[in-house]
Scaffold this motif. Sequence first.
Motif, PDB file in Angstrom:
ATOM      1  N   ASP A 238       4.527  28.834   4.712  1.00  0.00           N
ATOM      2  CA  ASP A 238       5.525  29.689   4.065  1.00  0.00           C
ATOM      3  C   ASP A 238       4.737  30.790   3.368  1.00  0.00           C
ATOM      4  O   ASP A 238       4.026  30.525   2.397  1.00  0.00           O
ATOM      5  CB  ASP A 238       6.351  28.875   3.060  1.00  0.00           C
ATOM      6  N   VAL A 239       4.840  32.013   3.876  1.00  0.00           N
ATOM      7  CA  VAL A 239       3.983  33.114   3.411  1.00  0.00           C
ATOM      8  C   VAL A 239       4.822  34.196   2.745  1.00  0.00           C
ATOM      9  O   VAL A 239       5.821  34.655   3.304  1.00  0.00           O
ATOM     10  CB  VAL A 239       3.193  33.733   4.583  1.00  0.00           C
ATOM     11  N   LYS A 240       4.390  34.592   1.560  1.00  0.00           N
ATOM     12  CA  LYS A 240       5.009  35.712   0.868  1.00  0.00           C
ATOM     13  C   LYS A 240       3.918  36.733   0.539  1.00  0.00           C
ATOM     14  O   LYS A 240       2.863  36.379   0.012  1.00  0.00           O
ATOM     15  CB  LYS A 240       5.683  35.248  -0.430  1.00  0.00           C
ATOM     16  N   ARG A 241       4.201  38.009   0.850  1.00  0.00           N
ATOM     17  CA  ARG A 241       3.224  39.063   0.608  1.00  0.00           C
ATOM     18  C   ARG A 241       3.848  40.145  -0.264  1.00  0.00           C
ATOM     19  O   ARG A 241       5.011  40.515  -0.076  1.00  0.00           O
ATOM     20  CB  ARG A 241       2.748  39.661   1.937  1.00  0.00           C
ATOM     21  N   PHE A 242       3.076  40.674  -1.232  1.00  0.00           N
ATOM     22  CA  PHE A 242       3.578  41.652  -2.179  1.00  0.00           C
ATOM     23  C   PHE A 242       2.634  42.853  -2.233  1.00  0.00           C
ATOM     24  O   PHE A 242       1.415  42.705  -2.169  1.00  0.00           O
ATOM     25  CB  PHE A 242       3.723  41.028  -3.570  1.00  0.00           C
ATOM     26  N   SER A 243       3.217  44.024  -2.382  1.00  0.00           N
ATOM     27  CA  SER A 243       2.454  45.272  -2.351  1.00  0.00           C
ATOM     28  C   SER A 243       1.591  45.429  -3.602  1.00  0.00           C
ATOM     29  O   SER A 243       1.913  44.882  -4.664  1.00  0.00           O
ATOM     30  CB  SER A 243       3.409  46.459  -2.246  1.00  0.00           C
ATOM     31  N   PRO A 244       0.508  46.191  -3.491  1.00  0.00           N
ATOM     32  CA  PRO A 244      -0.327  46.462  -4.670  1.00  0.00           C
ATOM     33  C   PRO A 244       0.410  47.337  -5.679  1.00  0.00           C
ATOM     34  O   PRO A 244       1.282  48.125  -5.305  1.00  0.00           O
ATOM     35  CB  PRO A 244      -1.542  47.182  -4.081  1.00  0.00           C
ATOM     36  N   LEU A 245       0.048  47.190  -6.936  1.00  0.00           N
ATOM     37  CA  LEU A 245       0.641  47.979  -8.001  1.00  0.00           C
ATOM     38  C   LEU A 245      -0.294  49.120  -8.400  1.00  0.00           C
ATOM     39  O   LEU A 245      -1.515  48.990  -8.299  1.00  0.00           O
ATOM     40  CB  LEU A 245       0.899  47.100  -9.227  1.00  0.00           C
TER      41      LEU A 245
END
Length: 264
Positions: A238-245
């Motif tokens: 189960d993979v969740k990816r979030f953008s850099p801030l």
Amino acid sequence: MAEEVVKQNFKENLKAIEYHEELHGILRTLHIYFEITASFIYDVLKSRRFEGKKLLEVGSGATVHSIASASAYFPIIVQSDFVEDNLENLKLWHKGQSPLDWSAFLDIVASLEDFKSDVQEVRAKLESRIRKSVKAIVHCDFLKDGVLKLEEVPAEASPPYDLIIAVQCLEVPCGDLESFVNVLKRLKKLLRKGGGLILSSFHDCEEWEVRKKKFPHLKISLKEIVAALDKAGFGNHDVKRFSPLVTDYNLTYGGYYCIATEAL
């Protein structure tokens, strides 16, 4: 950087009090990632995907917030770290004697568990529950077979584990992709078949620092991380990816991820 050089750098230069201050600075600028990680762990645990009694946290540092939610589900928890100063400060926290205050991090978990009640009261219950659940605080070394000093682990808390939690730590000592795969294989050996691994960190990040002291971080993409999990014998990711801030914090990275996976 050679593995022994990396280890020596951590032994000599990573101090719990300095990391505590640095992490609070990161919390102010990258707060959303701490909320994301806490929420991801909370949701995976609440789903009961990985059930059992025994949990291992690797790379604990001197912190407790990553196992806060887990203490509601796992009555036997082992925390571990490579740096002796972290272990000593962690032991002090469990005795209620630590100078390190993790309230701001625990408040995130407290709000997830009970947003209607007074956050200080919920945090106090969390702290008590964590202290009750943690049965051992031991040395770990990702780069050595066995990972843990098993002589430090009481019989009731010995492997295999039902779940391992690893937050912002697995890429740190690895010199290349092969080393990272081997770390994952070592962790898999500590899990029962079907046991879980929750990991989260920055991807495509090359280094990080504490008080201007630099520490390595394997520059690896999320695609490579998932491929490494496959190669190490994990599946059903189960993979969740979030953008850099965009912030003023001095960290170069490609994004943030959370993964829950199981030992096949």
